[in-house]
Structure formats: structure tokens, C-alpha cells
Design a protein around this motif. Structure first.
Motif, PDB file in Angstrom:
ATOM      1  N   THR A   1      -2.199  -5.618  -3.684  1.00 13.20           N
ATOM      2  CA  THR A   1      -2.975  -5.957  -4.873  1.00 13.20           C
ATOM      3  C   THR A   1      -2.470  -7.218  -5.555  1.00 13.20           C
ATOM      4  O   THR A   1      -3.233  -8.165  -5.801  1.00 13.20           O
ATOM      5  CB  THR A   1      -2.946  -4.784  -5.874  1.00 13.20           C
TER       6      THR A   1
ATOM      7  N   LYS B   1     -10.415  -5.446  -5.062  1.00  8.50           N
ATOM      8  CA  LYS B   1     -10.855  -4.301  -4.258  1.00  8.50           C
ATOM      9  C   LYS B   1     -11.955  -4.700  -3.277  1.00  8.50           C
ATOM     10  O   LYS B   1     -11.916  -4.353  -2.095  1.00  8.50           O
ATOM     11  CB  LYS B   1     -11.361  -3.186  -5.163  1.00  8.50           C
TER      12      LYS B   1
ATOM     13  N   THR C   1      -2.766 -10.381  -3.355  1.00  8.16           N
ATOM     14  CA  THR C   1      -4.164 -10.798  -3.254  1.00  8.16           C
ATOM     15  C   THR C   1      -4.603 -11.503  -4.527  1.00  8.16           C
ATOM     16  O   THR C   1      -5.276 -12.539  -4.495  1.00  8.16           O
ATOM     17  CB  THR C   1      -5.069  -9.585  -2.997  1.00  8.16           C
TER      18      THR C   1
ATOM     19  N   ARG D   1     -12.647  -7.698  -2.086  1.00 10.68           N
ATOM     20  CA  ARG D   1     -12.120  -8.592  -1.045  1.00 10.68           C
ATOM     21  C   ARG D   1     -11.388  -7.789   0.035  1.00 10.68           C
ATOM     22  O   ARG D   1     -11.518  -8.071   1.237  1.00 10.68           O
ATOM     23  CB  ARG D   1     -11.171  -9.618  -1.667  1.00 10.68           C
ATOM     24  N   LEU D   2     -10.611  -6.794  -0.374  1.00 10.85           N
ATOM     25  CA  LEU D   2      -9.876  -5.985   0.596  1.00 10.85           C
ATOM     26  C   LEU D   2     -10.821  -5.096   1.400  1.00 10.85           C
ATOM     27  O   LEU D   2     -10.612  -4.888   2.602  1.00 10.85           O
ATOM     28  CB  LEU D   2      -8.837  -5.122  -0.121  1.00 10.85           C
ATOM     29  N   GLN D   3     -11.857  -4.577   0.776  1.00 13.30           N
ATOM     30  CA  GLN D   3     -12.804  -3.724   1.485  1.00 13.30           C
ATOM     31  C   GLN D   3     -13.569  -4.493   2.540  1.00 13.30           C
ATOM     32  O   GLN D   3     -13.916  -3.950   3.591  1.00 13.30           O
ATOM     33  CB  GLN D   3     -13.789  -3.095   0.493  1.00 13.30           C
TER      34      GLN D   3
ATOM     35  N   SER E   1      -8.161   0.476  -5.476  1.00 18.30           N
ATOM     36  CA  SER E   1      -9.286   1.242  -6.001  1.00 18.30           C
ATOM     37  C   SER E   1      -8.799   2.355  -6.927  1.00 18.30           C
ATOM     38  O   SER E   1      -9.385   2.603  -7.986  1.00 18.30           O
ATOM     39  CB  SER E   1     -10.103   1.841  -4.856  1.00 18.30           C
TER      40      SER E   1
ATOM     41  N   ARG F   1      -9.428   0.630   3.580  1.00 17.23           N
ATOM     42  CA  ARG F   1      -8.927  -0.644   3.089  1.00 17.23           C
ATOM     43  C   ARG F   1      -9.273  -0.785   1.609  1.00 17.23           C
ATOM     44  O   ARG F   1     -10.417  -0.618   1.206  1.00 17.23           O
ATOM     45  CB  ARG F   1      -9.550  -1.806   3.866  1.00 17.23           C
ATOM     46  N   GLY F   2      -8.274  -1.106   0.814  1.00 19.17           N
ATOM     47  CA  GLY F   2      -8.493  -1.274  -0.610  1.00 19.17           C
ATOM     48  C   GLY F   2      -8.397   0.007  -1.416  1.00 19.17           C
ATOM     49  O   GLY F   2      -8.673   0.005  -2.619  1.00 19.17           O
TER      50      GLY F   2
END
Length: 332
Positions: free
Chosen positions: A67, A39, A70, A41-43, A299, A294-295
Motif C-alpha cells: 500500500t 486498491k 504504491t 491499481r492493485l486489483q 481494501s 490482489r489488493g
């Protein structure tokens, strides 16, 4: 009266509530640690494969998509330990956070009832001017979330920074990270992003506990997995609350990695933001509305098991500690 018939905030002594909250936070964090890293890393990612604008900035860091993909990418490039980066400060944060949150929640509820002369939420606002259950739970939940966020925020910032670093280690250890931030950024460096953090957690925890306390009595009599409606009620409450406040959580993460080490994390192209409002404007201008979410998928995936495990473990830990205390008293 059966323990299950009472509200969480009425059960146990303060010490028992603290111990149960800490236990719930410890176990919950360990279970969802890999999803938390994904989460974060994506944010922090300002580009994606599905955004044509991202191809202009492929040198800014790895590009994550989805998810599972990643997670596989982190495993391939950083190994299994990559999915547990930041776990030490995160474990400390979750234990302290859960303990402060539940104690504040319980104390605030007791103060509200004492001040308004109410006996509880069951009367729907009747009886001595007591607040309706939803209003009482919202206020107590918001107070618990705000107190826990402020008390544990430096650990939250450290968790984010460790999870954000790739093979190029920004901080060698937790101790060195604390010393380096103190030296280079001062005490204020440990509280970067506290504003959006509080702005996010107050409505999040308020909505979470209001929904949870509303659903739990209706689900308690059903034959559900784990023998309790607490897990299901916690899952629904967390998903609703998380979706509504997610943009502020993303902004908090972006601000937490600001400072002299900003370009050393796995995403090396994180823009420099000037405050919460400035961060929102920059994200909207450069990434569009989608950038604020993002994410979100991971989340929500993370929120469901995290809240379910937290509330399920809390209820059973509290039963264990209260039973232990009763047996201790009987043995005296």
C-alpha cells in the motif's frame, strides 16, 4: 425515548435519512480516496514483484507492491492529484449510493415488519412472527446494497476508469468520458461488470448490516472513541463482509475496464475476459488463486475507516437533521 436507543432504520423521516446518508457518503469518500485509487491499481495488476512469472511482462505497466510503496510510486510519477483520480464521479456515486442504500434499508425493514406483523428485532423472532434481528438486517441490507449498486453503477464504472488511467489520459473530463463511452460502447458500456457487482454487494451488505445491528447494541454502552459503538461495529462488520466477497469485487474491476480502451490504462496488459465465470477462470489459470485477492490488504485497510466514518457521520448527521427539523417546527 432516547434516539440512541433506536435502530438506525427507525430514526428520522425519509428526507432526513436521505440527507444523512448523502452526507456520510460524501465525507467518507473524501477521506479514503487515496486508498481507493491504490486498491484499484492493485486489483487491475496482473503481475507482481513476488511472482516470478511477472518478469516476462514488465512492459505491461508499472509494478506495484504494498500500500505505502504504491502510494509513493503514484505520487512520484503522477503527483498528488494522482491519488484523487476519479474523485468527481466517486463523490457523486458515494452521495447517491449512500442515500439510496439507507432509504431502501429503512423502507425494506418497514415493509418486512408490516408484512410479518412484528414490532422490531429485539424479540429475536418472537411476537407476531417477526423475523430475528439478524435475518431482518440481512434482507434489508442486501436490498439496500443491490438497489444502490444498480442505481449508481455508471458512476462506479467511471470512477474505476479514471483511477486506472496514468499520465496517458484516456478521458479528458467526465463529460467527454460519458460521451465517448456512449459513442463507442453504447449504453451497455456503462454497465460492464454489473453482474459480479450485484453478486458481490448482496451478500456483502447483508452480512455488513446483520453484523452491525448485532454488535451495535452491545457496544453502545461502552466508553469508546467518538462516544459511540457505531464506528467499531461498522469496522468489524465491514472487514468480515469485505473478506468474504473480495474476489467478485476484483472481477468487477477487471471487467469495468474492458472495451476499446482496455490497453490504454496504466496497466496495459489486462486480459480480455468473457463474462464473470470466464474472468474467474482466466485469473485462476494465469495468476492462481492469489490473483483473486490482489489488493485485499489495502481494501481491508480502506474498509475500516470508510465504514467507521460512514456510520459515525450518518448517526450524527441524522441527529443534526432531526434536531434541525424539531427546532424549525418549534419556531413556527
Amino acid at each position: 425515548m432516547s434516539v440512541k436507543g433506536d435502530h438506525l432504520k427507525d430514526e428520522g423521516s425519509r428526507l432526513q435519512v436521505t440527507a444523512a446518508g448523502a452526507t456520510a457518503g460524501l465525507i467518507s469518500r473524501f477521506v479514503i480516496a487515496p486508498l481507493d485509487v491504490v486498491k484499484i491499481r492493485l486489483q487491475l495488476q496482473t503481475h507482481s514483484l513476488s511472482d516470478p512469472r511477472s518478469h516476462r511482462d514488465l512492459q505491461g505497466g508499472p509494478i506495484y507492491k504494498g500500500t505505502l510503496r504504491t502510494m509513493r510510486q503514484i505520487l512520484a510519477s503522477e503527483g498528488v492529484t494522482g491519488l484523487w483520480k476519479g474523485n468527481v464521479p466517486a463523490e457523486l456515486m458515494y452521495v447517491c449510493y449512500s442515500a439510496v442504500q439507507f432509504v431502501t434499508y429503512r423502507t425494506t425493514t418497514q415493509l418486512l415488519r408490516a408484512a410479518l406483523g412484528g414490532e422490531g428485532a429485539g424479540g429475536g423472532g418472537a411476537g407476531g412472527g417477526a423475523l430475528p434481528q439478524s435475518a431482518e438486517s440481512f434482507i434489508a441490507g442486501a436490498a439496500g446494497g443491490a438497489a444502490a449498486t444498480a442505481a449508481t453503477y455508471p458512476l462506479d464504472l467511471l470512477r474505476t476508469r479514471f483511477a486506472a488511467q496514468g499520465n496517458d489520459r484516456v478521458y479528458g473530463s467526465l463529460r467527454r468520458a460519458v460521451l465517448q463511452i456512449r459513442r463507442d460502447e453504447g449504453l451497455r458500456g456503462f454497465f460492464r461488470g454489473l453482474g459480479p457487482g450485484l453478486a458481490q454487494i448482496v451478500p456483502y451488505m447483508g452480512v455488513f448490516f446483520a453484523v452491525y445491528e448485532t454488535l451495535r447494541p452491545h457496544l453502545s454502552g461502552l466508553d469508546l472513541p467518538f462516544g459511540s459503538g457505531g464506528a467499531v461495529a461498522g469496522t468489524v462488520a465491514s472487514v468480515l463482509a469485505k473478506t468474504g466477497t473480495f474476489p467478485l469485487d476484483l472481477v468487477r474491476k477487471r471487467i469495468q475496464v474492458q472495451g476499446p480502451t482496455r490497453r490504454r490504462y496504466v496497466h496495459k496488459n489486462i486480459p480480455e475476459y468473457k463474462g464473470t465465470v470466464g474472468a474467474v477462470r482466466t485469473i485462476l489459470r494465469q495468476e492462481g488463486l492469489r490473483g483473486l485477492y490482489r489488493g485485499l490488504t489495502v481494501s481491508l485497510v480502506k474498509a475500516a475507516p470508510a465504514s467507521a466514518v460512514t456510520m459515525w457521520t450518518y448517526e450524527r448527521a441524522l441527529l443534526f437533521y432531526t434536531g434541525l427539523a424539531e427546532r424549525w417546527e418549534q419556531s413556527l
